[in-house]
Design a protein around this motif. Structure first.
Motif, mmCIF file in Angstrom:
data_model
loop_
_atom_site.group_PDB
_atom_site.id
_atom_site.type_symbol
_atom_site.label_atom_id
_atom_site.label_comp_id
_atom_site.label_asym_id
_atom_site.label_seq_id
_atom_site.Cartn_x
_atom_site.Cartn_y
_atom_site.Cartn_z
ATOM 1 N N ILE A 155 0.840 -1.204 0.000
ATOM 2 C CA ILE A 155 0.000 0.000 0.000
ATOM 3 C C ILE A 155 0.872 1.249 0.000
ATOM 4 O O ILE A 155 0.599 2.214 -0.731
ATOM 5 C CB ILE A 155 -0.960 -0.029 1.206
ATOM 6 N N TRP A 178 2.284 1.734 -3.503
ATOM 7 C CA TRP A 178 1.287 2.270 -4.419
ATOM 8 C C TRP A 178 1.067 3.755 -4.189
ATOM 9 O O TRP A 178 1.010 4.528 -5.131
ATOM 10 C CB TRP A 178 -0.028 1.504 -4.286
ATOM 11 N N LEU A 179 0.970 4.152 -2.921
ATOM 12 C CA LEU A 179 0.758 5.572 -2.619
ATOM 13 C C LEU A 179 1.930 6.429 -3.061
ATOM 14 O O LEU A 179 1.741 7.455 -3.726
ATOM 15 C CB LEU A 179 0.520 5.763 -1.114
ATOM 16 N N MET A 186 0.515 6.337 -7.189
ATOM 17 C CA MET A 186 -0.580 7.300 -7.143
ATOM 18 C C MET A 186 -0.095 8.747 -7.095
ATOM 19 O O MET A 186 -0.527 9.577 -7.901
ATOM 20 C CB MET A 186 -1.498 7.043 -5.954
ATOM 21 N N ILE A 234 -2.732 4.339 -12.457
ATOM 22 C CA ILE A 234 -3.201 4.476 -11.077
ATOM 23 C C ILE A 234 -4.267 3.429 -10.786
ATOM 24 O O ILE A 234 -4.250 2.771 -9.738
ATOM 25 C CB ILE A 234 -3.721 5.906 -10.827
ATOM 26 N N PHE A 235 -5.199 3.222 -11.724
ATOM 27 C CA PHE A 235 -6.255 2.228 -11.515
ATOM 28 C C PHE A 235 -5.710 0.800 -11.565
ATOM 29 O O PHE A 235 -6.196 -0.080 -10.845
ATOM 30 C CB PHE A 235 -7.382 2.423 -12.519
ATOM 31 N N GLY A 275 -2.702 -0.050 -10.554
ATOM 32 C CA GLY A 275 -2.094 -0.191 -9.228
ATOM 33 C C GLY A 275 -3.133 -0.396 -8.146
ATOM 34 O O GLY A 275 -2.945 -1.205 -7.232
ATOM 35 N N LEU A 276 -4.255 0.319 -8.245
ATOM 36 C CA LEU A 276 -5.335 0.152 -7.274
ATOM 37 C C LEU A 276 -5.939 -1.253 -7.376
ATOM 38 O O LEU A 276 -6.249 -1.883 -6.355
ATOM 39 C CB LEU A 276 -6.410 1.214 -7.500
ATOM 40 N N GLY A 277 -6.065 -1.768 -8.601
ATOM 41 C CA GLY A 277 -6.532 -3.150 -8.790
ATOM 42 C C GLY A 277 -5.564 -4.157 -8.190
ATOM 43 O O GLY A 277 -5.986 -5.150 -7.589
ATOM 44 N N ILE A 291 -3.567 -3.550 -5.662
ATOM 45 C CA ILE A 291 -3.723 -3.443 -4.208
ATOM 46 C C ILE A 291 -4.936 -4.261 -3.754
ATOM 47 O O ILE A 291 -4.885 -4.969 -2.743
ATOM 48 C CB ILE A 291 -3.852 -1.963 -3.775
ATOM 49 N N GLY A 292 -6.037 -4.171 -4.505
ATOM 50 C CA GLY A 292 -7.209 -4.993 -4.177
ATOM 51 C C GLY A 292 -6.908 -6.476 -4.262
ATOM 52 O O GLY A 292 -7.351 -7.259 -3.411
#
Length: 122
Positions: free
Chosen positions: A58, A61-62, A66, A86-87, A89-91, A93-94
């Motif tokens: 996390i 990613w931040l 991001m 960014i999305f 990377g967010l995926g 992270i999920g």
């Protein structure tokens, strides 16, 4: 004089050392190894390491995906360029959080490696 009487000669010490059996030494090292193995709970240590890996993912990613991506967005064209990463990377992270909750450690490490590659590319 009293001190000299309490001191033992070196020959007496050597005879005591020679009388000890090697089995006693082996038994003491076996008991020490059993104590070490019983005190180390590898599953518990891996649980802490997994939590650290998720927190690290996390943070990566931040800080590396991001924030630089958001700083580079100044209009619609740059948003179309940087928002997908960014999305993605967010995926990831999920996916890392899902792998953590399902305790699928191979997937956790794989998604973390892909996130690191994405962060290195960013």
């Amino acid at each position: 004089m009293a001190i000299n009487q309490n001191l033992k000669s070196s020959t007496q010490l050597k005879s005591r050392v020679n009388m000890s059996s090697p089995d006693l030494v082996i038994e003491s090292t076996r008991s020490n190894a059993d104590e070490i193995n019983s005190s180390l709970d590898l599953a518990e240590a891996w649980g802490v390491i997994r939590w650290v890996l998720v927190a690290w993912a996390i943070g990566i990613w931040l800080l590396l995906v991001m924030l630089p991506g958001m700083d580079k967005i100044i209009n619609a064209t740059t948003a179309m360029l940087h928002l997908p990463t960014i999305f993605i990377g967010l995926g990831l992270i999920g996916a890392i959080l899902a792998a953590y909750n399902m305790r699928s450690d191979k997937h956790l490490l794989w998604f973390l490696a892909v996130l690191l590659l994405l962060a290195g590319w960013m």
